[in-house]
Structures are given as structure tokens and as C-alpha cells.
Design an enzyme around this catalytic site. Structure first.
Site, PDB file in Angstrom:
ATOM      1  N   HIS A  61       3.359  -0.539 -11.333  1.00 58.91           N
ATOM      2  CA  HIS A  61       4.016  -0.910 -10.069  1.00 58.91           C
ATOM      3  C   HIS A  61       4.616   0.343  -9.449  1.00 58.91           C
ATOM      4  O   HIS A  61       5.445   1.016 -10.046  1.00 58.91           O
ATOM      5  CB  HIS A  61       5.117  -1.927 -10.373  1.00 58.91           C
ATOM      6  CG  HIS A  61       5.678  -2.623  -9.181  1.00 58.91           C
ATOM      7  ND1 HIS A  61       6.314  -1.968  -8.151  1.00 58.91           N
ATOM      8  CD2 HIS A  61       5.704  -3.934  -8.852  1.00 58.91           C
ATOM      9  CE1 HIS A  61       6.714  -2.853  -7.251  1.00 58.91           C
ATOM     10  NE2 HIS A  61       6.346  -4.052  -7.648  1.00 58.91           N
TER      11      HIS A  61
ATOM     12  N   GLU B 143       5.785  -3.355 -15.975  1.00 66.61           N
ATOM     13  CA  GLU B 143       5.538  -2.962 -14.579  1.00 66.61           C
ATOM     14  C   GLU B 143       5.203  -1.482 -14.427  1.00 66.61           C
ATOM     15  O   GLU B 143       5.463  -0.875 -13.381  1.00 66.61           O
ATOM     16  CB  GLU B 143       6.731  -3.391 -13.720  1.00 66.61           C
ATOM     17  CG  GLU B 143       6.798  -4.911 -13.641  1.00 66.61           C
ATOM     18  CD  GLU B 143       7.980  -5.484 -12.873  1.00 66.61           C
ATOM     19  OE1 GLU B 143       8.872  -4.705 -12.462  1.00 66.61           O
ATOM     20  OE2 GLU B 143       8.022  -6.712 -12.711  1.00 66.61           O
ATOM     21  N   GLN B 144       4.602  -0.891 -15.470  1.00 60.70           N
ATOM     22  CA  GLN B 144       4.293   0.547 -15.383  1.00 60.70           C
ATOM     23  C   GLN B 144       3.264   0.859 -14.305  1.00 60.70           C
ATOM     24  O   GLN B 144       3.178   1.992 -13.838  1.00 60.70           O
ATOM     25  CB  GLN B 144       3.864   1.091 -16.739  1.00 60.70           C
ATOM     26  CG  GLN B 144       2.741   0.324 -17.381  1.00 60.70           C
ATOM     27  CD  GLN B 144       2.458   0.854 -18.776  1.00 60.70           C
ATOM     28  OE1 GLN B 144       1.695   1.779 -18.931  1.00 60.70           O
ATOM     29  NE2 GLN B 144       3.090   0.283 -19.784  1.00 60.70           N
TER      30      GLN B 144
ATOM     31  N   ASN C  74      18.003 -13.738 -10.951  1.00 63.33           N
ATOM     32  CA  ASN C  74      16.913 -13.059 -10.249  1.00 63.33           C
ATOM     33  C   ASN C  74      15.785 -14.037 -10.010  1.00 63.33           C
ATOM     34  O   ASN C  74      15.233 -14.598 -10.959  1.00 63.33           O
ATOM     35  CB  ASN C  74      16.381 -11.885 -11.073  1.00 63.33           C
ATOM     36  CG  ASN C  74      15.405 -11.028 -10.288  1.00 63.33           C
ATOM     37  OD1 ASN C  74      15.822 -10.202  -9.476  1.00 63.33           O
ATOM     38  ND2 ASN C  74      14.129 -11.236 -10.495  1.00 63.33           N
ATOM     39  N   GLU C  75      15.467 -14.250  -8.738  1.00 61.31           N
ATOM     40  CA  GLU C  75      14.308 -15.055  -8.352  1.00 61.31           C
ATOM     41  C   GLU C  75      14.198 -16.364  -9.122  1.00 61.31           C
ATOM     42  O   GLU C  75      13.278 -16.565  -9.929  1.00 61.31           O
ATOM     43  CB  GLU C  75      13.010 -14.244  -8.524  1.00 61.31           C
ATOM     44  CG  GLU C  75      12.914 -13.109  -7.546  1.00 61.31           C
ATOM     45  CD  GLU C  75      11.519 -12.467  -7.487  1.00 61.31           C
ATOM     46  OE1 GLU C  75      11.173 -11.911  -6.476  1.00 61.31           O
ATOM     47  OE2 GLU C  75      10.786 -12.556  -8.478  1.00 61.31           O
TER      48      GLU C  75
ATOM     49  N   GLU D 160      14.062  -6.903  -2.090  1.00 64.26           N
ATOM     50  CA  GLU D 160      13.012  -6.086  -2.711  1.00 64.26           C
ATOM     51  C   GLU D 160      11.879  -5.953  -1.699  1.00 64.26           C
ATOM     52  O   GLU D 160      11.320  -6.962  -1.262  1.00 64.26           O
ATOM     53  CB  GLU D 160      12.488  -6.752  -3.993  1.00 64.26           C
ATOM     54  CG  GLU D 160      13.549  -6.938  -5.065  1.00 64.26           C
ATOM     55  CD  GLU D 160      13.006  -7.596  -6.333  1.00 64.26           C
ATOM     56  OE1 GLU D 160      11.779  -7.707  -6.476  1.00 64.26           O
ATOM     57  OE2 GLU D 160      13.820  -8.022  -7.167  1.00 64.26           O
TER      58      GLU D 160
ATOM     59  N   CYS E 258      15.965 -22.805 -19.936  1.00 68.83           N
ATOM     60  CA  CYS E 258      15.884 -24.096 -19.259  1.00 68.83           C
ATOM     61  C   CYS E 258      17.178 -24.276 -18.455  1.00 68.83           C
ATOM     62  O   CYS E 258      18.274 -24.149 -19.014  1.00 68.83           O
ATOM     63  CB  CYS E 258      15.733 -25.201 -20.301  1.00 68.83           C
ATOM     64  SG  CYS E 258      15.863 -26.848 -19.605  1.00 68.83           S
TER      65      CYS E 258
ATOM     66  N   TRP F 288       0.991  -7.128 -10.111  1.00 61.16           N
ATOM     67  CA  TRP F 288       0.873  -8.515 -10.574  1.00 61.16           C
ATOM     68  C   TRP F 288      -0.128  -9.377  -9.817  1.00 61.16           C
ATOM     69  O   TRP F 288      -0.360 -10.522 -10.203  1.00 61.16           O
ATOM     70  CB  TRP F 288       2.242  -9.190 -10.543  1.00 61.16           C
ATOM     71  CG  TRP F 288       3.022  -8.994  -9.275  1.00 61.16           C
ATOM     72  CD1 TRP F 288       4.008  -8.056  -9.083  1.00 61.16           C
ATOM     73  CD2 TRP F 288       2.903  -9.713  -8.039  1.00 61.16           C
ATOM     74  NE1 TRP F 288       4.509  -8.158  -7.799  1.00 61.16           N
ATOM     75  CE2 TRP F 288       3.850  -9.166  -7.144  1.00 61.16           C
ATOM     76  CE3 TRP F 288       2.106 -10.760  -7.600  1.00 61.16           C
ATOM     77  CZ2 TRP F 288       4.012  -9.626  -5.829  1.00 61.16           C
ATOM     78  CZ3 TRP F 288       2.260 -11.220  -6.299  1.00 61.16           C
ATOM     79  CH2 TRP F 288       3.201 -10.659  -5.429  1.00 61.16           C
TER      80      TRP F 288
ATOM     81  N   ARG G  32      10.668 -12.668 -19.377  1.00 61.90           N
ATOM     82  CA  ARG G  32      11.945 -13.030 -18.752  1.00 61.90           C
ATOM     83  C   ARG G  32      11.892 -14.492 -18.303  1.00 61.90           C
ATOM     84  O   ARG G  32      10.860 -15.130 -18.369  1.00 61.90           O
ATOM     85  CB  ARG G  32      12.243 -12.106 -17.567  1.00 61.90           C
ATOM     86  CG  ARG G  32      11.180 -12.157 -16.478  1.00 61.90           C
ATOM     87  CD  ARG G  32      11.506 -11.216 -15.312  1.00 61.90           C
ATOM     88  NE  ARG G  32      10.402 -11.183 -14.362  1.00 61.90           N
ATOM     89  CZ  ARG G  32      10.348 -10.411 -13.289  1.00 61.90           C
ATOM     90  NH1 ARG G  32      11.336  -9.580 -13.015  1.00 61.90           N
ATOM     91  NH2 ARG G  32       9.320 -10.440 -12.476  1.00 61.90           N
TER      92      ARG G  32
HETATM   93  C1  GAL Z   1       9.894  -9.384  -8.289  1.00 57.10           C
HETATM   94  C2  GAL Z   1      11.016  -9.262  -9.299  1.00 57.10           C
HETATM   95  C3  GAL Z   1      11.214  -7.840  -9.742  1.00 57.10           C
HETATM   96  C4  GAL Z   1       9.884  -7.204 -10.067  1.00 57.10           C
HETATM   97  C5  GAL Z   1       9.001  -7.284  -8.855  1.00 57.10           C
HETATM   98  C6  GAL Z   1       7.656  -6.614  -9.049  1.00 57.10           C
HETATM   99  O1  GAL Z   1       9.362 -10.669  -8.290  1.00 57.10           O
HETATM  100  O2  GAL Z   1      12.226  -9.753  -8.766  1.00 57.10           O
HETATM  101  O3  GAL Z   1      12.050  -7.818 -10.870  1.00 57.10           O
HETATM  102  O4  GAL Z   1       9.322  -7.865 -11.142  1.00 57.10           O
HETATM  103  O5  GAL Z   1       8.776  -8.621  -8.551  1.00 57.10           O
HETATM  104  O6  GAL Z   1       6.867  -6.714  -7.877  1.00 57.10           O
END
Ligand code: GAL
Length: 634
Positions: A366, A363-364, A143-144, A315, A109, A323, A105
Site C-alpha cells: 500500500h 499493507e506493505q 476504526n471503520e 483517509e 463481537c 486490497w 483486526r
Molecule cells: C482502511 C483502513 C486503514 C487501512 C486502509 C488501507 O480501510 O481504515 O487502516 O487498512 O484501509 O487502504
């Protein structure tokens, strides 16, 4: 203001038959908000200009029918694959000129104008379709911004946009040459078209060039976001937010925030402790399942300022993430503590990320509030407890803090551009100051760098602000309370040169920084009253009052009326002493807290948060491990 909970949900990840049950469970748990949509461009527009809104219509309807309010995200962080066929050059290039590939993702630019037009198109389509939808109660743009190091791009589009930005700002190449000091190594430009981005130079690029590029890149994020906001406002009156991050300074969040109604941020306390925080191994060990006791609070206070009072956690970590270098399980109670801490700092809403753990893709590993088999995970129960407590709790309010602490994104860029010592970090400098204040039990308001009125704050701190704004200097000149400025404050012009007269040039303070030195970790400079300067110290010539000296005989802390200037980076002991004398002068009582215990006073309540893995006693009260206590203030 009623505080509320929510969750991030991806209807597109689950069979449609499951949505109604999910929605019913969310509502039964006491959740109010559900954020959806922010990565679903590929489903909204599977083929160029051929939209499929049916699934999203039904998802919003199902969630809304269960009584939930929807936060709808614009999907511009994940342009689908067909977009690259159309715009191969929309990809960002890294510092080495390498393209950032497709398959995750944020591969765009910010400066690519045709991509912006595509964003405007999808946002317009969404706003037209859902702008008046009764269930869509808030928006999130993209997003972010900046996540995965995506603000700086060295593409052709960015080069062209930077040239335009320079032309706007400096009007003539000659003015730019003068401002940057390009005479230095025959770096003069005859035309704006000759200016490249400051990467791939043989040795370091001119810091003025680098700083200009950082300011430009920040402005690009601002205008990228503004484009979406303007479209959404045409079709909707729902508040608009963006979800910022922890310890990310790559763009000026105050500038982006000025266009939005709500500042939101994504709080992953264990990920941040493992991945980002500069701390000793012992500290990381002690708080490994709880997170740093000040990191979340710092960002709560920062984003309260960015949102001009309105802010959320969009979030919230619910369990192990995927991560960070290590991804431990939070201690039982932390998913509750983190939420309450946000509310005590004034959050309107806290949304957990995510509803159900995904068994597929990146993100499985997470955690979610539910396991992949839909069985409730620990955060589900803790969120349920918070929901019940919130229902019984009257509005906790937000109190004005005793201390104002200036935070300036441009200073982060300045000291990254020219750290002068390898371990000089502006974020760390401000964060350590914040930690020192919180250890004394103080409430802190973060202030933007152009704050023009300091009269509400008995104490103001501004460490390391590279270029102090005229409004801030004017406010300091008439401030009746105590202020602590430095080190390194006001030591650069806006074009990144050393000012004359020499720094610090502060109101009423007769002082000159005659020499600076950065210090390797094993070379502290001791102070006569205890503690040391680390990382950085300044040798000052002054006729002002000297409150403290270094053991090698230089002024360490000087004062003129209520304004004090600190000539180095204090260690924990020195900072604590200096802050306590400042509080004493300002007539504020301090009450140092036990390690890992933190306090936050709202208008009505005093909250205690125990970040320790063991119970703590304080003021005759026992606060359980990972526990929260609150009591009504008299
Ligand atoms: C954030 C992001 C989410 C997800 C999450 C996982 O940085 O906005 O989409 O990736 O981290 O911790």
C-alpha cells in the site's frame, strides 16, 4: 472555516529517532493534522492492566512540538492477543457459525458485554491521560465499523443481546409473533429465550426476523460507539469523529453520527472502482486510474449529512492500494483532485493514508506519501501543492444544493433481505439517481429518512425507501417544489409486511401498485418517450395524471400536483429525461456535462473536476486531464 490537510501516521512502526524528522517534514509540507493510535492497543497495554504510555506521550509531544494537531484514535478495532485468553468467546461468529480468527483486526463481537467493558477501560485510561493534552485536538473512535463484514455476528453473546432487544421492542412473544407473521410456517415462539438468530435455517428465514436482526445489529454498533463517546466527553472537549467507509450500509450511519461531532470517511477511489462499484467494464476501463466521477462526491454529500455539516476525509488514497482485485497507480494529479473535490463539497480536512509505506505486514504493498526508504512519493508533492493552494484560497464555503436526495440505511437492509430480483440493490438505485443529477451539473444534498422540512429544496427525490417515515410523508404533503418518489417506495411496513391499503400511499396521489415484477438483465421494458425500465417495474392503477407510459400500455410516471411517482427503475436515458423535465418544472436550468467532467458550486466558487485521462472543453474552458479548475462566482 479554514480547510486543512493531514496524514495518518503510525509512530509505533518506526524507530523513535525518526519521529522528529517525520514531524518536521509533515509541518514543512503544510500539513495540519496527524492521526495516530488507532491500532496500538498492544503497545498501550502490552500485558493486561499494565499500561505503557511513555512512547505515546513522546510521540504526541514530538508531533505537537512540530506544530501538528493530533487526532487520537481509540484502539478498540485491534484487541491484543492476551484479550482472547481472557475472553475466548468475544470473537464474532460468521453466518455459518465459524469463529473469525485472530491475526488481523476487527475480530470482536459488538454484543460481547465483557469486551465492551474492556473497551471502556482502555478508552477511560486514554481519556484521563490525554483528554486535556494541548496537542490532542480531535478523537476518532475505533476504526471503520463494519469493515471486513464485521457488523453481523452469530455468537452466543449476540443471540442473548438480540433476545433482549426483541423483548424490549415487542414486550411479549405474542406481539412479536403477530408483528412477524410467525403463524405462517408454525414459527411462533412461546418465550423470547427460544428466538435464535436468522442464520442456518433450512430455507430463507422470515424476512421480518432478518430485518429485526439487521436493526438490532445496527443498534449494537450505535451503543458500542456511544459508550466510548460518553467516556471521552467526560475528559475532553475536543471534537469526536469516526471514520466511515464507501458503499457500506451495514449499520445506520445517521444514528452513529448523532452521537459524534464530525463524520469522517475513508476515500479510496481506485480501490472502490475495482472492488465495489457496479459498472460496465468499459466504464471501469475509462476511469481505472482516476476513480468513478460520482462515487467520492456521493459519499462527501452523504457524510456531510451524517455529520450535520461537519465532515472530513480521514483517509485519502495516495497511490496504489493493496486490497482491491487490481491496484493501479493513480494518474498524476488525482491525489490533488480528490482533495479539492472534498473541499468543494465542504470537507474541513483531508488526511492522506498513510505517511510512509510500511515495508512489513499486511499493507506493505500500500503506497504512502513517502516510499519505505523515506523518499517522497508522488502524493507527497501533490499534497504540497494543495497545501499551497489552500493557503491562498479563501474559505470556499458550502452551498445549499438545489436537490435533496433521501438516503435510508434501513432500505438497504430491506432490499438485501428481500431483493425479489437478483440485481436489485438499494445503494445502486440511489447512486444511479445521484449520478443522473450530477451529470446535469446539479448540486445535491443527501437527506436522512426522517427529514421533516423539505422547504429549502425545489426538488426532492426518494427512490426505493422501503418504509417512508411519518415526518417525511408530512413534509412531502406540504412541499411546494417538485418531488420524485419510487419505484418500490413505501412498499413495506416497519415490521416488513405489505401495507394495506396497498402502496404507494403517498400524499394526494390516488394510485395502487397492483403488481410488481423484477426483470432479468436482458428483459428491459421500453418507455414510449425513449429509454427503458430495467431490473424492476410496477403496474399501477391510478386516476392521477399519467405523464409517461410503457410501450405495453402501463403508466410509467404519474403525478399529483408537484409529486411524481416513477413505476420502474429507469435506464440512463430515461432517468436523464425524467430529471430534466423535473428541473424544468422546478424552474432550474440544467446543463448536461461531458462524460467524466463534474461541477460543484460552493457559495463563492464554481469548481470543475475532470475525471478523464484526456483534457475536456466545457463552457469555453479547457480542463486538463485529472485537472481541477475553479473560478469565483459572480
Ligand atoms: C482502511 C483502513 C486503514 C487501512 C486502509 C488501507 O480501510 O481504515 O487502516 O487498512 O484501509 O487502504
Amino acid at each position: 472555516m479554514k480547510r486543512s490537510l493531514g496524514v495518518c501516521y503510525y509512530p509505533e512502526h518506526w524507530p523513535e529517532a525518526q519521529w522528529a524528522e517525520d514531524a518536521a517534514r509533515m509541518a514543512a509540507l503544510g500539513l495540519t493534522w496527524v492521526r495516530i493510535g488507532e491500532f496500538a492497543w498492544g503497545l498501550m497495554e502490552p500485558v493486561e492492566a499494565s499500561y505503557d504510555w511513555g512512547w505515546l506521550d513522546r510521540a504526541i509531544e514530538t508531533l505537537g512540538a512540530a506544530g501538528l494537531k493530533v487526532v487520537l484514535g481509540t484502539p478498540t478495532a485491534t484487541p491484543p492477543r492476551w484479550m482472547l485468553n481472557k475472553h475466548p468467546d468475544m470473537i464474532a461468529l460468521d453466518r455459518d457459525g465459524k469463529p473469525r480468527g485472530f491475526g488481523s483486526r476487527r475480530h470482536y463481537c459488538f454484543s460481547h458485554r465483557p469486551y465492551r467493558a474492556e473497551c471502556a477501560r482502555i478508552v477511560t485510561a486514554m481519556a484521563e491521560r490525554y483528554g486535556k493534552n494541548r496537542h490532542v485536538a480531535a478523537w476518532q473512535t475505533d476504526n471503520e465499523y463494519a469493515c471486513h463484514d464485521t457488523v453481523l455476528s452469530y455468537s452466543q453473546a449476540a443471540t442473548q443481546a438480540f433476545r433482549d432487544w426483541c423483548a424490549q421492542k415487542y414486550q411479549s412473544p405474542q406481539a412479536l409473533n403477530r408483528a412477524w407473521g410467525n403463524v405462517f410456517w408454525s414459527m411462533d415462539y412461546a418465550s423470547f429465550d427460544e428466538i435464535a438468530l436468522p442464520n442456518l435455517t433450512v430455507t430463507e428465514a422470515n424476512p421480518a426476523h432478518v430485518m429485526a436482526h439487521r436493526r438490532f445489529a445496527s443498534d449494537e454498533v450505535v451503543s458500542f460507539n456511544r459508550l466510548q463517546v460518553e467516556i471521552l466527553r467526560k475528559h475532553s472537549t475536543a471534537p469526536i469523529s469516526h471514520n466511515y467507509m464507501g458503499q457500506i450500509t451495514d449499520f445506520d450511519h445517521f444514528d452513529v453520527g448523532a452521537d459524534l461531532d464530525i463524520a469522517a470517511w475513508d476515500a479510496y477511489p481506485l480501490g472502490f472502482l475495482s472492488d465495489r462499484l457496479a459498472a460496465t467494464p468499459a466504464h471501469k476501463h475509462r476511469f481505472v486510474r482516476q476513480g468513478d466521477p460520482d462515487f467520492q462526491a456521493f459519499h462527501h454529500d452523504l457524510y456531510r449529512a451524517v455529520g450535520r455539516g461537519r465532515w472530513w476525509v480521514m483517509e485519502q488514497q495516495p497511490g496504489p492500494v493493496n486490497w482491491a482485485p487490481w491496484n493501479p497507480d493513480p494518474l498524476p494529479g488525482m491525489a490533488r483532485l480528490w482533495a479539492w473535490e472534498a473541499f468543494a463539497h465542504g470537507a474541513e480536512a483531508v488526511c492522506y493514508f498513510r505517511w510512509r509505506q510500511a515495508p512489513f505486514a499486511q499493507e506493505q504493498m500500500h503506497a504512502g506519501m513517502l516510499r519505505p526508504d523515506s523518499v517522497a512519493a508522488p502524493a507527497y508533492h501533490e499534497a504540497g501543492q494543495v497545501a499551497q493552494e489552500l493557503a491562498q484560497m479563501p474559505d470556499v464555503g458550502t452551498a445549499r444544493a438545489q436537490v435533496g436526495l433521501v438516503f435510508d440505511y434501513a432500505s438497504a437492509w430491506a432490499w438485501e433481505t428481500q431483493p425479489q430480483g437478483r440485481d436489485y440493490s438499494y445503494f445502486r438505485q440511489v447512486f444511479e439517481t445521484y449520478r443522473g443529477l450530477r451529470r446535469l451539473g446539479l448540486n445535491v444534498d443527501i437527506l436522512p429518512p426522517d427529514t421533516a422540512d423539505l422547504s429549502a429544496y425545489p426538488i426532492v427525490l426518494a427512490p426505493g425507501v422501503a418504509t417512508m417515515s411519518q415526518p417525511l410523508l408530512a413534509a412531502l404533503a406540504v412541499h411546494q417544489g417538485q418531488s420524485l418518489i419510487g419505484p418500490r417506495s413505501n412498499s413495506k411496513t416497519a415490521d416488513f409486511a405489505i401495507p394495506l391499503p396497498l402502496p404507494p400511499n403517498l400524499p394526494n396521489l390516488k394510485a395502487t401498485v397492483a403488481r410488481v415484477e423484477s426483470l432479468p438483465p436482458d428483459v428491459p421494458v421500453p418507455l414510449t418517450l425513449g429509454g427503458n425500465f430495467l431490473h424492476w417495474r410496477e403496474k399501477i392503477e391510478t386516476s392521477a395524471q399519467v405523464l409517461e407510459t410503457t410501450t405495453d400500455g402501463w403508466p410509467a410516471l404519474i403525478a399529483a400536483r408537484g409529486l411524481q411517482y416513477l413505476a420502474g427503475w429507469p435506464d440512463e436515458a430515461a432517468l436523464s429525461r425524467i430529471l430534466q423535465q423535473l428541473c424544468h418544472k422546478a424552474g432550474i436550468e440544467t446543463d448536461p456535462l461531458p462524460e467524466g467532467l463534474r461541477r460543484r458550486d460552493t457559495e463563492t466558487h464554481q469548481f470543475l473536476f475532470n475525471y478523464n485521462a484526456v483534457e475536456v472543453e466545457w463552457g469555453g474552458k479547457i480542463i486538463p486531464a485529472a485537472g481541477v479548475l475553479w473560478q469565483k462566482l459572480p
